[in-house]
Design a protein around this motif. Structure first.
Motif, PDB file in Angstrom:
ATOM      1  N   SER A 285      12.406   2.475  -4.703  1.00 11.86           N
ATOM      2  CA  SER A 285      11.828   3.700  -5.354  1.00 11.86           C
ATOM      3  C   SER A 285      10.611   4.041  -5.624  1.00 11.86           C
ATOM      4  CB  SER A 285      13.279   3.745  -6.416  1.00 11.86           C
ATOM      5  OG  SER A 285      12.811   2.981  -7.560  1.00 11.86           O
ATOM      6  N   ILE A 286      10.097   2.902  -5.986  1.00 10.56           N
ATOM      7  CA  ILE A 286       8.565   3.214  -6.197  1.00 10.56           C
ATOM      8  C   ILE A 286       7.873   3.627  -5.298  1.00 10.56           C
ATOM      9  CG2 ILE A 286       6.405   1.931  -6.807  1.00 10.56           C
ATOM     10  CD1 ILE A 286       8.233  -0.506  -8.203  1.00 10.56           C
ATOM     11  N   HIS A 287       8.138   3.353  -4.079  1.00 11.40           N
ATOM     12  CA  HIS A 287       7.271   4.019  -3.095  1.00 11.40           C
ATOM     13  C   HIS A 287       7.614   5.470  -2.999  1.00 11.40           C
ATOM     14  CE1 HIS A 287       4.856   4.191   0.580  1.00 11.40           C
ATOM     15  NE2 HIS A 287       6.150   4.685   1.350  1.00 11.40           N
ATOM     16  N   HIS A 288       8.843   5.706  -2.979  1.00 13.03           N
ATOM     17  CA  HIS A 288       9.356   7.079  -2.928  1.00 13.03           C
ATOM     18  C   HIS A 288       9.235   7.912  -4.103  1.00 13.03           C
ATOM     19  CE1 HIS A 288      10.935   7.136   0.999  1.00 13.03           C
ATOM     20  NE2 HIS A 288      11.354   5.947   0.974  1.00 13.03           N
ATOM     21  N   ARG A 289       8.465   7.506  -5.099  1.00  9.46           N
ATOM     22  CA  ARG A 289       7.974   8.564  -5.969  1.00  9.46           C
ATOM     23  C   ARG A 289       7.104   9.689  -5.237  1.00  9.46           C
ATOM     24  NH1 ARG A 289       5.386   4.727 -10.489  1.00  9.46           N
ATOM     25  NH2 ARG A 289       4.596   4.127  -8.469  1.00  9.46           N
ATOM     26  N   TRP A 290       6.651   9.076  -4.298  1.00  7.71           N
ATOM     27  CA  TRP A 290       5.718  10.293  -3.572  1.00  7.71           C
ATOM     28  C   TRP A 290       6.929  11.047  -2.522  1.00  7.71           C
ATOM     29  CZ3 TRP A 290       0.499  10.419  -4.533  1.00  7.71           C
ATOM     30  CH2 TRP A 290       0.043   9.205  -5.155  1.00  7.71           C
ATOM     31  N   THR A 291       6.978  12.207  -2.803  1.00  7.00           N
ATOM     32  CA  THR A 291       8.056  12.957  -1.879  1.00  7.00           C
ATOM     33  C   THR A 291       7.363  13.541  -0.719  1.00  7.00           C
ATOM     34  OG1 THR A 291       7.638  14.949  -3.596  1.00  7.00           O
ATOM     35  CG2 THR A 291       9.553  13.426  -4.035  1.00  7.00           C
ATOM     36  N   ASP A 292       6.070  13.547  -0.676  1.00 11.12           N
ATOM     37  CA  ASP A 292       5.302  14.121   0.330  1.00 11.12           C
ATOM     38  C   ASP A 292       4.131  12.764   0.724  1.00 11.12           C
ATOM     39  OD1 ASP A 292       4.469  15.293   2.513  1.00 11.12           O
ATOM     40  OD2 ASP A 292       3.246  16.665   1.370  1.00 11.12           O
ATOM     41  N   VAL A 293       4.007  12.574   2.027  1.00 13.68           N
ATOM     42  CA  VAL A 293       3.201  11.305   2.193  1.00 13.68           C
ATOM     43  C   VAL A 293       1.804  11.742   1.551  1.00 13.68           C
ATOM     44  CG1 VAL A 293       4.369  10.470   4.105  1.00 13.68           C
ATOM     45  CG2 VAL A 293       2.564  12.375   4.393  1.00 13.68           C
ATOM     46  N   CYS A 294       1.048  10.770   1.196  1.00 14.74           N
ATOM     47  CA  CYS A 294      -0.332  10.725   0.595  1.00 14.74           C
ATOM     48  C   CYS A 294      -0.939   9.211   0.910  1.00 14.74           C
ATOM     49  CB  CYS A 294      -0.248  11.253  -0.822  1.00 14.74           C
ATOM     50  SG  CYS A 294      -1.948  10.893  -1.794  1.00 14.74           S
ATOM     51  N   ILE A 295      -2.039   9.253   1.272  1.00 15.05           N
ATOM     52  CA  ILE A 295      -2.684   7.829   1.420  1.00 15.05           C
ATOM     53  C   ILE A 295      -2.505   7.045   0.236  1.00 15.05           C
ATOM     54  CG2 ILE A 295      -4.347   8.578   3.329  1.00 15.05           C
ATOM     55  CD1 ILE A 295      -6.547   8.708   0.836  1.00 15.05           C
TER      56      ILE A 295
ATOM     57  N   LYS B 209      -2.283   5.357 -10.459  1.00  8.30           N
ATOM     58  CA  LYS B 209      -0.983   4.410 -10.463  1.00  8.30           C
ATOM     59  C   LYS B 209      -1.023   3.680  -9.102  1.00  8.30           C
ATOM     60  CE  LYS B 209       2.653   4.298 -13.714  1.00  8.30           C
ATOM     61  NZ  LYS B 209       3.645   5.180 -13.984  1.00  8.30           N
ATOM     62  N   GLY B 210      -1.238   4.452  -8.056  1.00  4.38           N
ATOM     63  CA  GLY B 210      -0.754   4.161  -6.753  1.00  4.38           C
ATOM     64  C   GLY B 210      -2.116   3.026  -6.488  1.00  4.38           C
ATOM     65  N   PHE B 211      -3.325   3.698  -6.848  1.00  3.17           N
ATOM     66  CA  PHE B 211      -4.531   2.778  -6.450  1.00  3.17           C
ATOM     67  C   PHE B 211      -4.504   1.594  -7.301  1.00  3.17           C
ATOM     68  CE2 PHE B 211      -9.120   1.719  -7.525  1.00  3.17           C
ATOM     69  CZ  PHE B 211      -9.636   1.913  -6.136  1.00  3.17           C
ATOM     70  N   ASN B 212      -4.160   1.477  -8.391  1.00  2.89           N
ATOM     71  CA  ASN B 212      -4.115   0.049  -9.144  1.00  2.89           C
ATOM     72  C   ASN B 212      -2.939  -0.804  -8.652  1.00  2.89           C
ATOM     73  OD1 ASN B 212      -5.954   0.870 -10.971  1.00  2.89           O
ATOM     74  ND2 ASN B 212      -4.610   1.747 -12.387  1.00  2.89           N
ATOM     75  N   ARG B 213      -1.867  -0.165  -8.181  1.00  2.00           N
ATOM     76  CA  ARG B 213      -0.744  -1.055  -7.675  1.00  2.00           C
ATOM     77  C   ARG B 213      -1.237  -1.674  -6.284  1.00  2.00           C
ATOM     78  NH1 ARG B 213       4.329  -0.842  -9.471  1.00  2.00           N
ATOM     79  NH2 ARG B 213       4.262   1.318 -10.078  1.00  2.00           N
ATOM     80  N   THR B 214      -2.086  -0.810  -5.411  1.00  2.00           N
ATOM     81  CA  THR B 214      -2.596  -1.296  -4.335  1.00  2.00           C
ATOM     82  C   THR B 214      -3.436  -2.457  -4.510  1.00  2.00           C
ATOM     83  OG1 THR B 214      -2.423   0.675  -3.191  1.00  2.00           O
ATOM     84  CG2 THR B 214      -4.110  -0.701  -2.279  1.00  2.00           C
ATOM     85  N   ILE B 215      -4.431  -2.392  -5.405  1.00  2.00           N
ATOM     86  CA  ILE B 215      -5.293  -3.558  -5.902  1.00  2.00           C
ATOM     87  C   ILE B 215      -4.421  -4.701  -6.180  1.00  2.00           C
ATOM     88  CG2 ILE B 215      -6.924  -4.525  -7.473  1.00  2.00           C
ATOM     89  CD1 ILE B 215      -8.116  -2.420  -5.501  1.00  2.00           C
ATOM     90  N   VAL B 216      -3.357  -4.552  -7.144  1.00  2.00           N
ATOM     91  CA  VAL B 216      -2.403  -5.831  -7.627  1.00  2.00           C
ATOM     92  C   VAL B 216      -1.799  -6.220  -6.524  1.00  2.00           C
ATOM     93  CG1 VAL B 216      -0.384  -6.203  -8.881  1.00  2.00           C
ATOM     94  CG2 VAL B 216      -2.361  -4.824 -10.049  1.00  2.00           C
ATOM     95  N   ASN B 217      -1.249  -5.530  -5.508  1.00  2.00           N
ATOM     96  CA  ASN B 217      -0.540  -6.014  -4.211  1.00  2.00           C
ATOM     97  C   ASN B 217      -1.627  -6.658  -3.418  1.00  2.00           C
ATOM     98  OD1 ASN B 217       2.100  -5.358  -4.642  1.00  2.00           O
ATOM     99  ND2 ASN B 217       2.051  -3.293  -3.857  1.00  2.00           N
TER     100      ASN B 217
ATOM    101  N   ALA C 116      -0.290   6.457  -1.323  1.00  2.00           N
ATOM    102  CA  ALA C 116       1.340   5.823  -1.302  1.00  2.00           C
ATOM    103  C   ALA C 116       1.344   4.772  -0.389  1.00  2.00           C
ATOM    104  CB  ALA C 116       2.295   6.883  -0.896  1.00  2.00           C
ATOM    105  N   THR C 117       0.271   4.480   0.597  1.00  2.00           N
ATOM    106  CA  THR C 117       0.390   3.633   1.466  1.00  2.00           C
ATOM    107  C   THR C 117       0.753   2.168   1.027  1.00  2.00           C
ATOM    108  OG1 THR C 117      -1.294   4.679   2.753  1.00  2.00           O
ATOM    109  CG2 THR C 117      -0.821   2.353   3.393  1.00  2.00           C
ATOM    110  N   LEU C 118       0.371   1.729  -0.165  1.00  2.00           N
ATOM    111  CA  LEU C 118       0.614   0.239  -0.631  1.00  2.00           C
ATOM    112  C   LEU C 118       0.949   0.461  -2.136  1.00  2.00           C
ATOM    113  CD1 LEU C 118      -2.250  -2.286   0.708  1.00  2.00           C
ATOM    114  CD2 LEU C 118       0.392  -1.556   1.679  1.00  2.00           C
ATOM    115  N   ASP C 119       1.463   1.472  -2.324  1.00  2.00           N
ATOM    116  CA  ASP C 119       2.213   1.879  -3.857  1.00  2.00           C
ATOM    117  C   ASP C 119       3.412   1.601  -3.630  1.00  2.00           C
ATOM    118  OD1 ASP C 119       2.791   2.589  -6.612  1.00  2.00           O
ATOM    119  OD2 ASP C 119       2.432   4.643  -5.992  1.00  2.00           O
ATOM    120  N   VAL C 120       3.664   0.235  -3.692  1.00  2.00           N
ATOM    121  CA  VAL C 120       5.007  -0.272  -3.599  1.00  2.00           C
ATOM    122  C   VAL C 120       5.271  -1.447  -4.446  1.00  2.00           C
ATOM    123  CG1 VAL C 120       5.126   0.333  -1.197  1.00  2.00           C
ATOM    124  CG2 VAL C 120       4.164  -2.077  -1.649  1.00  2.00           C
ATOM    125  N   HIS C 121       6.473  -1.800  -4.900  1.00  2.00           N
ATOM    126  CA  HIS C 121       6.786  -3.024  -5.372  1.00  2.00           C
ATOM    127  C   HIS C 121       6.138  -4.328  -4.677  1.00  2.00           C
ATOM    128  CE1 HIS C 121       9.491  -5.996  -7.172  1.00  2.00           C
ATOM    129  NE2 HIS C 121       9.598  -5.112  -8.191  1.00  2.00           N
TER     130      HIS C 121
END
Length: 192
Positions: A108-118, A39-47, A120-125
């Motif tokens: 809150s989309i970005h903070h679904r990641w309670t621990d940092v992970c690569i 999901k994070g990977f897909n949102r990164t591509i979309v962004n 999560a970098t662009l897994d944002v609205h």
């Protein structure tokens, strides 16, 4: 055309740094959730395609991509330091505002990641990607009239910092932010 060159440079830079950190940090991810990562990977591509590219096309209208690199080392260094300052101030203020006023709707989309992970970098609205990730990074080069080569170097440094702070092996300040969500709003840790 220059916006597309800048976009290609961004994609190459982002994904090269991303996969280097992915290789190094996969063993630091405590619970690897493949669905969440996808999901994070897909949102990164979309962004990148639907926010970054149009942003760069608009940025091209106000930024002279033809600016020659005729700066002395000291003026170039000064401009990069101004870019760091501008990004740190804008990122901190906007990030705080997202937490204070738009957390449930946007951040809150970005903070679904309670621990940092690569991942999560662009897994944002998309709105967050525009106002928090792109605007602070590109404001400094506009203010300083940084050359195109300087812009490429600056965006490389900013991209590296964003991925490193989400890698799990970078500075602790952003990990604390993902755990607590009420402090450490800056990009570099300077204003925390």
């Amino acid at each position: 055309m220059d916006a597309f060159v800048a976009f290609a440079a961004h994609l190459i830079t982002f994904w090269a740094i991303f996969w280097c950190f992915a290789y190094v940090t996969f063993d630091h991810i405590q619970t690897f959730d493949s669905k969440k990562c996808l999901k994070g990977f897909n949102r990164t591509i979309v962004n990148q395609v639907f926010v970054t590219l149009p942003f760069l096309i608009c940025f091209q209208q106000v930024y002279d991509f033809e600016t020659p690199f005729e700066e002395t080392f000291s003026s170039f260094t000064g401009k990069i330091l101004v870019c760091l300052f501008v990004e740190e101030v804008l990122f901190t203020a906007i990030h705080w505002a997202l937490h204070r006023y738009f957390y449930s709707q946007i951040h809150s989309i970005h903070h679904r990641w309670t621990d940092v992970c690569i991942f999560a970098t662009l897994d944002v609205h998309p709105i967050e990607h525009l106002i928090l990730n792109l605007f602070p990074i590109f404001a400094g080069p506009l203010i300083t009239r940084l050359s195109f080569i300087g812009l490429v170097l600056w965006t490389y440094l900013a991209t590296f910092n964003a991925i490193m702070t989400h890698s799990g092996i970078g500075p602790i300040h952003h990990r604390i932010h993902h755990w607590r969500k009420t402090r450490n709003f800056s990009a570099l840790g300077i204003l925390d």
